[in-house]
Design a protein around this motif. Structure first.
Motif, PDB file in Angstrom:
ATOM      1  N   ALA A 116      13.125 -23.274  -5.722  1.00 11.31           N
ATOM      2  CA  ALA A 116      12.018 -23.717  -4.666  1.00 11.31           C
ATOM      3  C   ALA A 116      11.292 -22.788  -4.103  1.00 11.31           C
ATOM      4  O   ALA A 116       9.983 -22.775  -3.638  1.00 11.31           O
ATOM      5  N   PHE A 117      12.030 -21.599  -3.736  1.00 15.53           N
ATOM      6  CA  PHE A 117      11.422 -20.384  -3.085  1.00 15.53           C
ATOM      7  C   PHE A 117      10.913 -19.455  -4.230  1.00 15.53           C
ATOM      8  O   PHE A 117      10.229 -18.481  -3.842  1.00 15.53           O
ATOM      9  N   GLY A 118      11.039 -19.663  -5.519  1.00 22.79           N
ATOM     10  CA  GLY A 118      10.399 -19.175  -6.685  1.00 22.79           C
ATOM     11  C   GLY A 118      11.396 -17.690  -6.686  1.00 22.79           C
ATOM     12  O   GLY A 118      10.845 -16.761  -7.474  1.00 22.79           O
ATOM     13  N   LEU A 119      12.605 -17.675  -6.387  1.00 20.56           N
ATOM     14  CA  LEU A 119      13.593 -16.603  -6.630  1.00 20.56           C
ATOM     15  C   LEU A 119      14.454 -16.925  -7.923  1.00 20.56           C
ATOM     16  O   LEU A 119      14.587 -18.103  -8.240  1.00 20.56           O
ATOM     17  N   SER A 120      14.940 -15.677  -8.437  1.00 23.06           N
ATOM     18  CA  SER A 120      15.562 -15.901  -9.507  1.00 23.06           C
ATOM     19  C   SER A 120      17.082 -16.461  -9.487  1.00 23.06           C
ATOM     20  O   SER A 120      17.601 -16.421  -8.355  1.00 23.06           O
ATOM     21  N   THR A 121      17.266 -17.376 -10.358  1.00 24.92           N
ATOM     22  CA  THR A 121      18.515 -18.116 -10.115  1.00 24.92           C
ATOM     23  C   THR A 121      19.350 -17.533 -11.191  1.00 24.92           C
ATOM     24  O   THR A 121      20.657 -17.972 -11.293  1.00 24.92           O
ATOM     25  N   GLN A 122      19.079 -16.457 -11.931  1.00 28.05           N
ATOM     26  CA  GLN A 122      20.131 -15.752 -12.766  1.00 28.05           C
ATOM     27  C   GLN A 122      20.444 -14.377 -12.468  1.00 28.05           C
ATOM     28  O   GLN A 122      21.056 -13.720 -13.322  1.00 28.05           O
ATOM     29  N   SER A 123      20.217 -14.100 -11.290  1.00 25.62           N
ATOM     30  CA  SER A 123      20.468 -12.578 -10.979  1.00 25.62           C
ATOM     31  C   SER A 123      21.861 -12.299 -11.020  1.00 25.62           C
ATOM     32  O   SER A 123      22.752 -13.159 -10.663  1.00 25.62           O
ATOM     33  N   SER A 124      22.327 -11.100 -11.080  1.00 23.50           N
ATOM     34  CA  SER A 124      23.775 -10.701 -11.370  1.00 23.50           C
ATOM     35  C   SER A 124      23.945 -10.261  -9.742  1.00 23.50           C
ATOM     36  O   SER A 124      25.347 -10.388  -9.438  1.00 23.50           O
TER      37      SER A 124
END
Ligand code: FIX
Ligand code: ZN
Length: 432
Positions: A116-124
């Motif tokens: 929803a905030f446009g942040l990565s959901t896959q980061s390590s």
């Protein structure tokens, strides 16, 4: 979230019936544009400082996720509690989001918030999310999140015997227009050996047997806290073993102090029944469980105190049907929410369908129970998503039975479910 539903009739809405194949789109639209009132959360506004929880570290260390973490990690709870909050959040991120696929309800919630905030959901790692949340101003962020969640206001949980919360109220903390207070009575109604001393330390003449002046003094304590907090209701969570009436000090205080004070102040009492506190104390907040309750206690209360109004949530799935039946018997009982372990789409769907079938629109379908601000975004998104097929099939069935549905019908119903069942319950004045 689009513009707030005004409750006003648009051109033709009243008489323009929807074709069967237009119902779903209308339901989706009304759900998306009606702001809810979140009638039970554990949130605090920014002026409550450290009690106002928000951001990625708080989101990841939510007790729902901590309980899931210990199932997917070999770390002991003792080791986990010795870590700093960011280190705990890192451990949970690695275990539940990197090494495993986040498919549970609580893990998907984190994904939905990041997205929803446009942040990565896959980061390590959490560096991007941390720098985003660190750059937000608390007050603006609250308003933005409320808008993203489609919530016009949230109701807090305010405990006058909580040592961390107490100073804010004693110092006359400024009210926030989007946060309403609730006078939470758990500590007062717990084993009286503890709270009587806390009340005594606040200057009330109570004794360890709740005898003599004690009942009057507990009522004075409630009245003083009512004046300080201006709560919209009083609340208590109760164990699965809760009985009423019974020969205990809790029953006496409930009957002789709390219920009369609720009547005098015109406030409903929220009863949240079925929690088994600290089934596994090693998990701390995540260590509470559930048990099926004997709802005859609720029957006794609703029948014996017809001039009190009750908001009731029961934690056990097995108690849901009985709760609906009691709501049909007692119009001073308002069922609310799918609490805690019930707040999963499959169970919410089952409970909500049953409530509609048995109570029409006379119940409050959901509260978020959010502890961390941004949880509002995913919890209310999920509630709306779950309601779409339920309301659509309900109106389709009505249409098949021969009653055409208008957009205004849908607006009126969603307004009742999301807002007015609650506002009318807290502002209710009995017709005499
Ligand atoms: O008693 C309550 O209000 C419960 O909702 C909480 O104590 C519980 O820990 C919770 O967060 C459930 O969602
Ligand atoms: Zn709660």
């Amino acid at each position: 979230m689009e513009a707030k539903s005004s409750g006003q009739t648009g051109p033709g809405e009243k008489f323009d019936t929807l074709a069967a194949n237009q119902i779903r789109a209308a339901v989706e639209d009304v759900l998306a544009t009606t702001h809810c009132i979140d009638m039970h959360t554990h949130l605090f506004p920014p002026l409550f400082d450290k009690l106002n929880l928000w951001g990625i570290d708080e989101l990841l260390t939510y007790h729902y996720l901590e309980a899931e973490f210990f199932r997917s990690s070999t770390m002991t709870p003792e080791h986990y509690w010795s870590l700093s909050k960011p280190a705990q959040a890192d451990a949970i991120w690695q275990a539940l989001f990197v090494q495993n696929t986040p498919v549970s309800e609580a893990t998907r919630g984190i994904v939905a918030v990041l997205s929803a905030f446009g942040l990565s959901t896959q980061s390590s790692d959490l560096s991007e999310a941390r720098s985003f949340f660190n750059s937000q101003s608390a007050e603006e962020h609250v308003l933005r999140v409320l808008e993203m969640a489609g919530a016009s206001s949230v109701v807090m949980t305010n405990d006058p015997l909580d040592v961390e919360e107490l100073p804010f109220w004693m110092n006359g903390v400024q009210r926030h227009s989007h946060f309403q207070a609730v006078l939470r009575l758990d500590r007062l109604l717990r084993d009286w050996s503890d709270p009587w001393q806390l009340l005594a330390s606040q200057g009330y003449e109570v004794d360890d047997q709740a005898s003599g002046k004690s009942i009057g003094e507990i009522r004075r304590f409630i009245a003083d806290w009512y004046a300080r907090m201006r709560p919209v209701y009083m609340a208590v969570s109760l164990p699965d073993t809760f009985q009423f009436p019974e020969n205990t000090l809790r029953s006496k205080i409930l009957k002789e102090a709390v219920l009369p004070s609720c009547r005098e102040l015109g406030l409903p009492l929220s009863l949240m029944i079925g929690v088994r506190r600290q089934v596994n104390p090693r998990l701390r907040l995540g260590g509470d469980g559930v048990g099926r309750a004997d709802l005859r206690s609720l029957e006794n209360i609703c029948r014996d105190f017809p001039n009190n109004r009750f908001l009731v949530s029961v934690l056990s799935r097995e108690n849901q049907h009985e709760l609906c039946v009691y709501a049909r018997k007692f119009n001073n009982l308002m069922p609310f929410g799918c609490w805690w372990f019930l707040n999963n789409p499959s169970i919410v769907e089952e409970i909500t369908r049953e409530r509609i079938e048995m109570l029409g629109t006379g119940f409050i379908p959901q509260h978020s129970d959010a502890r961390v601000l941004e949880q509002l975004i995913y919890k209310w998104r999920n509630t709306r998503a779950t309601l779409i097929p339920i309301l659509t099939s309900t109106y389709n069935a009505l249409d098949r039975d021969g009653r055409r549905v208008t957009r205004l019908d849908i607006k009126r119903d969603v307004d009742r479910l999301f807002r007015s069942n609650f506002t009318e319950w807290i502002n209710h004045r009995a017709d005499h």
